[in-house]
Design a protein around this motif. Structure first.
Motif, short mmCIF file in Angstrom:
data_model
loop_
_atom_site.label_atom_id
_atom_site.label_comp_id
_atom_site.label_asym_id
_atom_site.label_seq_id
_atom_site.Cartn_x
_atom_site.Cartn_y
_atom_site.Cartn_z
N UNK A 49 28.72 25.20 -16.43
CA UNK A 49 29.76 24.59 -15.60
C UNK A 49 30.44 23.44 -16.37
N UNK A 50 29.65 22.65 -17.11
CA UNK A 50 30.26 21.55 -17.88
C UNK A 50 31.22 22.11 -18.93
N UNK A 51 30.85 23.23 -19.55
CA UNK A 51 31.74 23.86 -20.54
C UNK A 51 33.02 24.36 -19.88
N UNK A 52 32.87 24.98 -18.71
CA UNK A 52 34.06 25.50 -18.00
C UNK A 52 34.99 24.36 -17.58
N UNK A 53 34.40 23.24 -17.16
CA UNK A 53 35.22 22.09 -16.74
C UNK A 53 35.96 21.50 -17.94
N UNK A 54 35.28 21.45 -19.10
CA UNK A 54 35.93 20.94 -20.31
C UNK A 54 37.11 21.82 -20.69
N UNK A 55 36.96 23.13 -20.49
CA UNK A 55 38.08 24.06 -20.79
C UNK A 55 39.28 23.81 -19.89
N UNK A 113 39.51 13.47 -14.92
CA UNK A 113 40.72 14.23 -15.23
C UNK A 113 41.83 13.22 -15.53
N UNK A 114 42.59 13.46 -16.60
CA UNK A 114 43.66 12.52 -16.94
C UNK A 114 44.63 12.37 -15.78
N UNK A 115 44.89 13.47 -15.11
CA UNK A 115 45.86 13.47 -14.04
C UNK A 115 45.55 14.62 -13.09
N UNK A 116 45.45 14.34 -11.79
CA UNK A 116 45.29 15.43 -10.82
C UNK A 116 46.64 15.61 -10.14
N UNK A 117 47.41 16.61 -10.62
CA UNK A 117 48.76 16.82 -10.08
C UNK A 117 48.73 17.61 -8.78
#
Ligand SMILES: O=C[C@H](O)[C@H](O)[C@H](O)COP(=O)(O)O
Length: 235
Positions: free
Chosen positions: A152-158, A188-192
């Motif tokens: 899950x951490x890998x998927x989130x990084x992607x 997250x840098x930005x949650x649009x």
């Protein structure tokens, strides 16, 4: 924290304001966290004073269960009811559209279930929780089944997020939720688009629930303080 700590004053005042909205004969979702704890206490005070009666609570966490017992609020479960009149719960961030980030206390999974079933979901926050854009001050909590933490951490990084496993305080190792899972906090840098991100994260195998609450809250009670005088604003 001093008796006149402004954040404490704000939390107490919104807790009192939320408890004042509880009517006799209703089913009330009991949220988690330091702000909701005041609301539960004040509901208990109103029951004791005979201002209201015949209240049943639905707890969102072990913490809420313990507080309900302390203040003599009877509890029920979701197996016994179809809906709730009201839910009262805190938040870590609130945007102008009443969308939230929750899960600072690792309780967001049960909170989302309970809060979503209420006819009216009231959020209780101090003014420091208001943001223009979700994710600007608080990392987004994601509850994950333990064996899936690494994928899950890998998927989130992607997806562009920076994940970190939440570690315990006064406990060695990771935080374990009331359901026996772990929490990954994500920057997250930005949650649009919060709705899209909420669905995308929940679609990763191994993710149980994330802390984005989109379109769930009905009323936001905001505690404010000026010259040591607390007040509550509603939107
Ligand atoms: O998991 C915990 C919850 O989502 C809380 O409602 C949230 O973290 C706000 O807590 P507090 O009122 O202590 O800031």
């Amino acid at each position: 924290m001093s008796a006149t700590d402004p954040v404490k004053l704000m939390k107490q005042e919104v807790g009192r304001a939320a408890a004042a909205k509880v009517k006799s004969g209703t089913i009330v979702g009991l949220g988690t966290g330091s702000t909701t704890a005041y609301a539960i206490e004040f509901i208990g005070d109103r029951l004791k004073a005979g201002e209201i009666d015949n209240i049943v609570g639905v707890p969102t966490s072990f913490q809420a269960e313990v507080l309900a017992a302390k203040y003599n609020i009877p509890l029920t479960t979701l197996d016994a009811i179809d809906r709730m009149d009201l839910a009262i719960d805190g938040a870590d961030e609130v945007d102008p559209n009443k969308n939230l980030i929750k899960g600072g206390g690792a309780a967001h999974t049960r909170e989302k279930i309970v809060d979503s079933l209420a006819d009216c979901f009231i959020v209780v926050v101090d003014s420091g929780k208001l943001v223009d854009r979700l994710g600007s001050t608080f990392l987004l909590p994601v509850e994950v089944i333990p064996m899936a933490v690494t994928p899950v951490m890998k998927a989130i990084a992607k997806l562009g997020g920076q994940p970190q496993l939440r570690m315990g305080v006064k406990k060695a190792g990771p935080v374990i939720t009331d359901q026996g899972n772990m929490v990954i906090d994500v920057k997250f840098d930005q949650i649009d688009n919060p709705a899209e991100l909420e669905a995308t994260l929940n679609n990763i195998p191994g993710v149980l629930e994330n802390g984005l609450f989109v379109g769930v809250a009905d009323i936001i009670l905001v505690g404010e303080v000026k010259d040591n005088q607390p007040s509550v604003r509603e939107f």
